[in-house]
Scaffold this motif. Sequence first.
Motif, PDB file in Angstrom:
ATOM      1  N   SER A 181       0.829  -1.209   0.000  1.00 50.30           N
ATOM      2  CA  SER A 181       0.000   0.000   0.000  1.00 50.30           C
ATOM      3  C   SER A 181       0.861   1.256   0.000  1.00 50.30           C
ATOM      4  CB  SER A 181      -0.905   0.004   1.235  1.00 50.30           C
ATOM      5  OG  SER A 181      -0.118   0.174   2.416  1.00 50.30           O
ATOM      6  N   ASP A 182       0.261   2.375  -0.341  1.00 47.55           N
ATOM      7  CA  ASP A 182       0.978   3.653  -0.285  1.00 47.55           C
ATOM      8  C   ASP A 182       1.440   3.949   1.148  1.00 47.55           C
ATOM      9  OD1 ASP A 182       0.702   4.041  -2.968  1.00 47.55           O
ATOM     10  OD2 ASP A 182      -0.538   5.832  -2.839  1.00 47.55           O
ATOM     11  N   LYS A 183       0.631   3.570   2.143  1.00 47.68           N
ATOM     12  CA  LYS A 183       1.019   3.783   3.534  1.00 47.68           C
ATOM     13  C   LYS A 183       2.266   2.977   3.875  1.00 47.68           C
ATOM     14  CE  LYS A 183      -0.665   3.510   8.301  1.00 47.68           C
ATOM     15  NZ  LYS A 183      -1.797   3.146   9.193  1.00 47.68           N
ATOM     16  N   GLU A 184       2.321   1.740   3.416  1.00 51.38           N
ATOM     17  CA  GLU A 184       3.503   0.902   3.660  1.00 51.38           C
ATOM     18  C   GLU A 184       4.730   1.471   2.948  1.00 51.38           C
ATOM     19  OE1 GLU A 184       1.868  -3.633   4.225  1.00 51.38           O
ATOM     20  OE2 GLU A 184       1.524  -2.694   2.263  1.00 51.38           O
ATOM     21  N   ILE A 185       4.524   2.005   1.749  1.00 49.68           N
ATOM     22  CA  ILE A 185       5.628   2.608   0.997  1.00 49.68           C
ATOM     23  C   ILE A 185       6.185   3.824   1.730  1.00 49.68           C
ATOM     24  CG2 ILE A 185       6.173   3.920  -1.103  1.00 49.68           C
ATOM     25  CD1 ILE A 185       4.317   1.992  -2.630  1.00 49.68           C
ATOM     26  N   ILE A 186       5.304   4.704   2.199  1.00 46.98           N
ATOM     27  CA  ILE A 186       5.754   5.917   2.895  1.00 46.98           C
ATOM     28  C   ILE A 186       6.441   5.569   4.207  1.00 46.98           C
ATOM     29  CG2 ILE A 186       4.960   7.983   4.121  1.00 46.98           C
ATOM     30  CD1 ILE A 186       5.206   8.346   1.112  1.00 46.98           C
ATOM     31  N   ASN A 187       5.926   4.587   4.935  1.00 49.26           N
ATOM     32  CA  ASN A 187       6.578   4.173   6.186  1.00 49.26           C
ATOM     33  C   ASN A 187       7.992   3.652   5.916  1.00 49.26           C
ATOM     34  OD1 ASN A 187       4.372   4.860   7.745  1.00 49.26           O
ATOM     35  ND2 ASN A 187       3.521   2.793   7.804  1.00 49.26           N
ATOM     36  N   ALA A 188       8.136   2.865   4.850  1.00 46.91           N
ATOM     37  CA  ALA A 188       9.459   2.329   4.487  1.00 46.91           C
ATOM     38  C   ALA A 188      10.384   3.441   3.995  1.00 46.91           C
ATOM     39  CB  ALA A 188       9.294   1.259   3.411  1.00 46.91           C
ATOM     40  N   TYR A 189       9.825   4.384   3.277  1.00 48.00           N
ATOM     41  CA  TYR A 189      10.547   5.550   2.750  1.00 48.00           C
ATOM     42  C   TYR A 189      11.169   6.347   3.896  1.00 48.00           C
ATOM     43  CZ  TYR A 189      10.234  10.305   0.481  1.00 48.00           C
ATOM     44  OH  TYR A 189      10.434  11.565  -0.032  1.00 48.00           O
ATOM     45  N   LYS A 190      10.398   6.595   4.930  1.00 45.80           N
ATOM     46  CA  LYS A 190      10.877   7.338   6.095  1.00 45.80           C
ATOM     47  C   LYS A 190      11.854   6.510   6.926  1.00 45.80           C
ATOM     48  CE  LYS A 190       7.499   9.656   8.194  1.00 45.80           C
ATOM     49  NZ  LYS A 190       6.119   9.914   8.718  1.00 45.80           N
ATOM     50  N   GLU A 245      18.646   4.252   8.166  1.00 39.40           N
ATOM     51  CA  GLU A 245      19.804   3.823   7.373  1.00 39.40           C
ATOM     52  C   GLU A 245      20.544   4.978   6.727  1.00 39.40           C
ATOM     53  OE1 GLU A 245      20.919   0.963   7.594  1.00 39.40           O
ATOM     54  OE2 GLU A 245      19.295  -0.467   7.935  1.00 39.40           O
ATOM     55  N   GLY A 246      19.943   6.193   6.780  1.00 35.43           N
ATOM     56  CA  GLY A 246      20.602   7.362   6.194  1.00 35.43           C
ATOM     57  C   GLY A 246      20.583   7.375   4.678  1.00 35.43           C
ATOM     58  N   VAL A 247      19.626   6.663   4.088  1.00 30.14           N
ATOM     59  CA  VAL A 247      19.548   6.567   2.626  1.00 30.14           C
ATOM     60  C   VAL A 247      18.231   7.190   2.158  1.00 30.14           C
ATOM     61  CG1 VAL A 247      19.525   5.022   0.636  1.00 30.14           C
ATOM     62  CG2 VAL A 247      20.951   4.470   2.624  1.00 30.14           C
ATOM     63  N   PHE A 248      18.341   8.199   1.310  1.00 28.86           N
ATOM     64  CA  PHE A 248      17.180   8.955   0.809  1.00 28.86           C
ATOM     65  C   PHE A 248      16.843   8.471  -0.595  1.00 28.86           C
ATOM     66  CE2 PHE A 248      15.702  13.510  -0.461  1.00 28.86           C
ATOM     67  CZ  PHE A 248      14.376  13.168  -0.217  1.00 28.86           C
ATOM     68  N   VAL A 249      15.635   7.938  -0.746  1.00 30.64           N
ATOM     69  CA  VAL A 249      15.206   7.404  -2.041  1.00 30.64           C
ATOM     70  C   VAL A 249      13.882   8.036  -2.465  1.00 30.64           C
ATOM     71  CG1 VAL A 249      16.326   5.180  -1.632  1.00 30.64           C
ATOM     72  CG2 VAL A 249      13.926   5.469  -0.991  1.00 30.64           C
ATOM     73  N   GLU A 250      13.536   7.879  -3.726  1.00 28.98           N
ATOM     74  CA  GLU A 250      12.207   8.295  -4.149  1.00 28.98           C
ATOM     75  C   GLU A 250      11.207   7.235  -3.668  1.00 28.98           C
ATOM     76  OE1 GLU A 250      11.063   8.183  -8.254  1.00 28.98           O
ATOM     77  OE2 GLU A 250      12.856   7.063  -8.800  1.00 28.98           O
ATOM     78  N   PRO A 251       9.913   7.592  -3.537  1.00 30.30           N
ATOM     79  CA  PRO A 251       8.936   6.662  -2.968  1.00 30.30           C
ATOM     80  C   PRO A 251       8.888   5.282  -3.634  1.00 30.30           C
ATOM     81  CG  PRO A 251       8.005   8.852  -3.039  1.00 30.30           C
ATOM     82  CD  PRO A 251       9.333   8.934  -3.745  1.00 30.30           C
ATOM     83  N   ALA A 252       8.973   5.227  -4.956  1.00 28.11           N
ATOM     84  CA  ALA A 252       8.900   3.930  -5.636  1.00 28.11           C
ATOM     85  C   ALA A 252       9.989   2.982  -5.156  1.00 28.11           C
ATOM     86  CB  ALA A 252       8.993   4.127  -7.147  1.00 28.11           C
ATOM     87  N   SER A 253      11.177   3.504  -4.878  1.00 30.08           N
ATOM     88  CA  SER A 253      12.279   2.673  -4.395  1.00 30.08           C
ATOM     89  C   SER A 253      11.933   1.996  -3.081  1.00 30.08           C
ATOM     90  CB  SER A 253      13.537   3.518  -4.186  1.00 30.08           C
ATOM     91  OG  SER A 253      14.008   4.054  -5.397  1.00 30.08           O
ATOM     92  N   ALA A 254      11.177   2.709  -2.249  1.00 31.44           N
ATOM     93  CA  ALA A 254      10.834   2.183  -0.930  1.00 31.44           C
ATOM     94  C   ALA A 254       9.854   1.010  -1.009  1.00 31.44           C
ATOM     95  CB  ALA A 254      10.259   3.293  -0.060  1.00 31.44           C
ATOM     96  N   ALA A 255       9.289   0.761  -2.166  1.00 33.41           N
ATOM     97  CA  ALA A 255       8.403  -0.399  -2.318  1.00 33.41           C
ATOM     98  C   ALA A 255       9.152  -1.694  -2.030  1.00 33.41           C
ATOM     99  CB  ALA A 255       7.807  -0.433  -3.727  1.00 33.41           C
ATOM    100  N   SER A 256      10.449  -1.720  -2.333  1.00 31.36           N
ATOM    101  CA  SER A 256      11.226  -2.924  -2.052  1.00 31.36           C
ATOM    102  C   SER A 256      11.347  -3.147  -0.544  1.00 31.36           C
ATOM    103  CB  SER A 256      12.610  -2.844  -2.695  1.00 31.36           C
ATOM    104  OG  SER A 256      13.342  -1.738  -2.219  1.00 31.36           O
ATOM    105  N   ILE A 257      11.569  -2.083   0.221  1.00 31.45           N
ATOM    106  CA  ILE A 257      11.682  -2.203   1.677  1.00 31.45           C
ATOM    107  C   ILE A 257      10.321  -2.523   2.284  1.00 31.45           C
ATOM    108  CG2 ILE A 257      12.410  -1.070   3.803  1.00 31.45           C
ATOM    109  CD1 ILE A 257      14.657  -1.641   1.717  1.00 31.45           C
ATOM    110  N   ALA A 258       9.280  -1.896   1.765  1.00 28.27           N
ATOM    111  CA  ALA A 258       7.924  -2.210   2.232  1.00 28.27           C
ATOM    112  C   ALA A 258       7.611  -3.686   1.995  1.00 28.27           C
ATOM    113  CB  ALA A 258       6.905  -1.327   1.511  1.00 28.27           C
ATOM    114  N   GLY A 259       8.028  -4.193   0.849  1.00 18.86           N
ATOM    115  CA  GLY A 259       7.820  -5.604   0.542  1.00 18.86           C
ATOM    116  C   GLY A 259       8.618  -6.517   1.448  1.00 18.86           C
TER     117      GLY A 259
END
Length: 358
Positions: free
Chosen positions: A268-277, A283-297
Motif C-alpha cells: 500500500s501507499d502507507k507501507e511505501i511511505i513508512n518504508a521511505y521514512k 539507514e541514512g539513505v534517501f530514495v524516491e517513494p517507488a524505491s521504498a516499495a522494495s523495503i515495504a515488501g
Amino acid sequence: MKYNGVIERYKKYLPVTKKTPIITLQEGNTPLIYADYLSKLMGENFEIYLKYEGLNPTGSFKDRGMTLAISKACEEGSKAVMCASTGNTSASAAAYAARAGIKCIVFIPSGAIALGKLSQALIHGAQVLAIEGNFDDALELAKEITKNYPITLVNSLNPYRIEGQKTASFEICDCLREAPDFQVMPVGNAGNITAYWKGYKEYKESGKIKILPKMLGFQAKGSAPIVKGYPIKNPKTIATAIRIGNPASWKQAEAARDESKGMIDLVSDKEIINAYKLLAQKEGVFVEPASAASIAGLLKLAKKDYFKRNTQYARRNTQIVCILTGHGLKDPDRAIKSIKEPKLVQANLKAVLKEIGC
C-alpha cells in the motif's frame, strides 16, 4: 584503473562491437550498502543489502540501460530518440542524448510526473510534451511514431535497455562473490526485474556464480496489474515511478518470478511511505517513494516469516538485496509532505536551548 562505465566494464556480456560508439556518463558502479538497522530488525542470521541506484549520473537505474540504448542508436545512425516516461526514463534519455548530440523527444502523462525529474529532462534540452492521458497512453503514441518515422524508441521495449540494466546484477555478484538468496525490488513497467534475472542467469551460465536468487517484486496497491492479472486503466499511487497500468515487460516479469520460484506482490501507499521514512531515518539513505516499495515488501514478507520458510541454500546467513531504484531528490515535494515542517523559534539562545532539550 579508471572506471569508464558499464559498457566498458561488462562489454564481454553486452551486444557491442568495436564499431559501437560508447556514450557514457560513467554510470553504474553504485554502492551495495549493508543495512545494519534492517538486518537487526530481520533477526539473527540475516544480512540485508541496499543496491543504491540513486547514485547513477541522473539519479536512477535507468542510466544503465540508456548508455547502451543511446550508444546503439548512434551506431545505427539515428539522429533522434523518443520515450514515454513517468520521469526517470525522460531524465536519463535527455542526458544521454545531449551527451551524444542527438535530439530527444519525451512524452509525459500530464500532471503525473515529479518536478525533480521533469526539471532534468527540460534542462538537458529535450522536447517535452505533456499528454492528456496516463503513461500507457503516452507509450502507445511513442510506439506508433517510432514504428513509422526514423526515431529510435528508448523505452524498455528497446532490448538494449534490458541489456544495460542487467549489469546491476553483475555488480551485486561481484561484490558478494555470489548471488544473494533473495532480491527484492519495485515493479512498474517491469523491465528492471526482467533485466536483473537475465543478468543472474548469464553470470551463472558463465560460471561466475553457483546459485540463483528468488526474485521478489512489489507493485503499488493502486497500480498492480501483474498481481491482479489485468491492466489497470487509471493506476493510482504516490510512487509515480511505478504508476503504470499495463507494463511493457509483463510476460518477462512473470517468467522471472516463475523461473526463480519467487513472487510479485503489492504494498500500500502507507507501507511505501513508512518504508521511505524508515530508510532515511534509520539507514541514512534517501530514495524516491517507488524505491521504498522494495523495503515495504521486505517488511511485509518478514512479518509472515516468508524468508525463514523459503531460504533455499545452506548458508550461515541469508543474504537479501533490496534494489533502490532512484534518489530521493527526484521527488522532494513528497519528502516535505511526509514530515513535519521546521518549527519557528525566536532567534535567542534560551528559546533554542529549550526547544532542543538542553
